[in-house]
Design an enzyme around this catalytic site. Structure first.
Site, PDB file in Angstrom:
ATOM      1  N   CYS A   1       4.418  -2.375  -8.090  1.00  0.00           N
ATOM      2  CA  CYS A   1       3.780  -1.052  -8.100  1.00  0.00           C
ATOM      3  C   CYS A   1       4.065  -0.350  -9.423  1.00  0.00           C
ATOM      4  O   CYS A   1       5.213  -0.312  -9.886  1.00  0.00           O
ATOM      5  CB  CYS A   1       4.311  -0.208  -6.938  1.00  0.00           C
TER       6      CYS A   1
ATOM      7  N   CYS B   1       6.176  -3.066  -3.384  1.00  0.00           N
ATOM      8  CA  CYS B   1       6.853  -2.160  -4.320  1.00  0.00           C
ATOM      9  C   CYS B   1       7.225  -2.850  -5.637  1.00  0.00           C
ATOM     10  O   CYS B   1       7.263  -2.210  -6.689  1.00  0.00           O
ATOM     11  CB  CYS B   1       8.094  -1.574  -3.670  1.00  0.00           C
TER      12      CYS B   1
ATOM     13  N   GLU C   1     -19.386   7.430  -0.831  1.00  0.00           N
ATOM     14  CA  GLU C   1     -18.366   8.247  -0.182  1.00  0.00           C
ATOM     15  C   GLU C   1     -18.734   8.558   1.259  1.00  0.00           C
ATOM     16  O   GLU C   1     -17.879   8.556   2.146  1.00  0.00           O
ATOM     17  CB  GLU C   1     -18.136   9.545  -0.963  1.00  0.00           C
TER      18      GLU C   1
ATOM     19  N   CYS D   1       9.363   6.469  -7.509  1.00  0.00           N
ATOM     20  CA  CYS D   1       9.101   6.566  -6.073  1.00  0.00           C
ATOM     21  C   CYS D   1      10.389   6.837  -5.293  1.00  0.00           C
ATOM     22  O   CYS D   1      11.300   6.014  -5.251  1.00  0.00           O
ATOM     23  CB  CYS D   1       8.443   5.282  -5.564  1.00  0.00           C
TER      24      CYS D   1
ATOM     25  N   CYS E   1       0.251  -0.161  -2.203  1.00  0.00           N
ATOM     26  CA  CYS E   1       1.011   0.747  -1.343  1.00  0.00           C
ATOM     27  C   CYS E   1       0.404   0.734   0.056  1.00  0.00           C
ATOM     28  O   CYS E   1      -0.045   1.750   0.582  1.00  0.00           O
ATOM     29  CB  CYS E   1       1.001   2.158  -1.939  1.00  0.00           C
TER      30      CYS E   1
END
Length: 355
Positions: A211, A208, A48, A217, A201
């Site tokens: 997705c 899309c 991270e 959405c 995305c």
């Protein structure tokens, strides 16, 4: 979006993640988690920190290299600062490397090598901010924390059709992301949101049609998914100028200096240089026949663009440099320099005569 729709969206996302999770060296795959394998908090934390403002592709080899040198937090805590800074070269934002060492030493000493599990406790460690604390708590310890990075902001802004531009929209997006965060498998949910934003995305051409969240959405329904999230117009970055000096002895040794521990490129090796500003003053480290190198080095920091003019000099013997030390040719490794200084060397090297 109704509560039932939110719950259904979360379930569809986890089903998608179970099938399509990216294979990453710091990640425990969903199937392995179900088999009882637990994430290593050290790996989660290290990844991270490395991933801040850096791509997965750039981090992968660096992450593996760090693990080979410092396989756990105690090993990293005992590492020499200069060694860690050298290995960090290429990842940028070198304050992160300094805080990485501070954090490792705090965990190794004050926490006896065990990362705290709760977000509030993680926030007390050096270099760990709200996002990193939430990510570690969720991914390493499966706490239901709301993890929001750039990928998540994009997914949420489209899913809920948030028209408020960034950065003003951040609180709203965090609140909406919290509605999506489940009590069950929050770590997988966080990584699923990141993967969705990174692979489907995407910023300019969202896929899309494949997705898992296409049905709920709102931006997809409105036909403006590619336009979100909206962003406020940024002010142009100022340009600063400076000089860098590359000196080589006849035996091939090169003059390098370690920058002050604080500030840009703090603690890193580099070439002596001038100040950076509108009208920098030439400040060579010693008197010599400094030659101007054609061209310039350009580099962009967070808040400004930098343009450096390069000067080179060849000397036949040791000189009394005002700063820095000559490093033997055999010990000079361009890869240990930060990206800016590697750019300087690449341009300067082409203007130095053969040894």
């Amino acid at each position: 979006m109704r509560d039932d729709d939110v719950k259904a969206a979360g379930g569809a996302l986890l089903d998608w993640y179970d099938r399509h999770a990216r294979v990453l060296p710091w990640r425990v795959a969903p199937a392995d988690l179900r088999a009882g394998v637990r994430p290593d908090p050290y790996r989660v934390w290290l990844s991270e920190v490395m991933l801040q403002q850096t791509t997965v592709a750039a981090v992968g080899p660096k992450f593996e290299r760090f693990l080979s040198l410092w396989p756990d937090v105690h090993a990293l805590a005992g590492a020499a600062d200069a060694d860690v800074m050298a290995e960090w070269a290429g990842l940028g934002y070198y304050a992160r490397a300094r805080n990485l060492l501070k954090c490792a030493r705090a965990v190794s000493g004050e926490w006896e090598g065990e990362f705290p599990r709760e977000r509030a406790e993680l926030l007390t460690l050096p270099g760990i901010g709200p996002y990193t604390a939430a990510a570690i708590s969720a991914i390493a310890f499966d706490r239901p924390e709301v993890v929001v990075d750039g990928n998540v902001e994009r997914v949420v802004s489209r899913l809920f059709a948030v028209e408020t531009p960034l950065p003003q929209a951040k609180p709203e997006l965090t609140e909406l992301a919290g509605k999506l965060t489940p009590a069950r498998r929050p770590g997988d949910h966080a990584q699923a949101m990141m993967d969705l934003g990174a692979t489907i995305c995407s910023p300019t051409k969202p896929a899309c049609g494949i997705c898992p969240l296409v049905t709920p959405c709102r931006a997809r329904a409105a036909g403006n998914a590619a336009e979100l999230p909206r962003k406020s117009r940024k002010a142009p970055k100022p340009v600063r100028l400076g000089y860098a000096y590359v000196a080589r002895r006849s035996d091939g040794a090169l003059l390098l200096e370690r920058r002050p521990p604080r500030g840009l490129l703090g603690g890193m090796l580099g070439w002596p240089g001038s100040d950076w500003g509108d009208s920098p003053t030439e400040a060579p480290p010693f008197a010599a026949d400094w030659q101007e190198v054609p061209g310039e080095v350009r580099h962009t920091f967070t808040h400004f663009h930098l343009r450096l003019a390069i000067r080179v000099a060849c000397v036949s013997h040791e000189v009394g440099a005002s700063r820095g030390d000559f490093v033997d040719k055999a010990e000079f490794e361009p890869s240990s320099l930060p990206t800016l200084m590697r750019k300087v060397w690449k341009l300067a090297e082409s203007s130095l005569p053969p040894l």
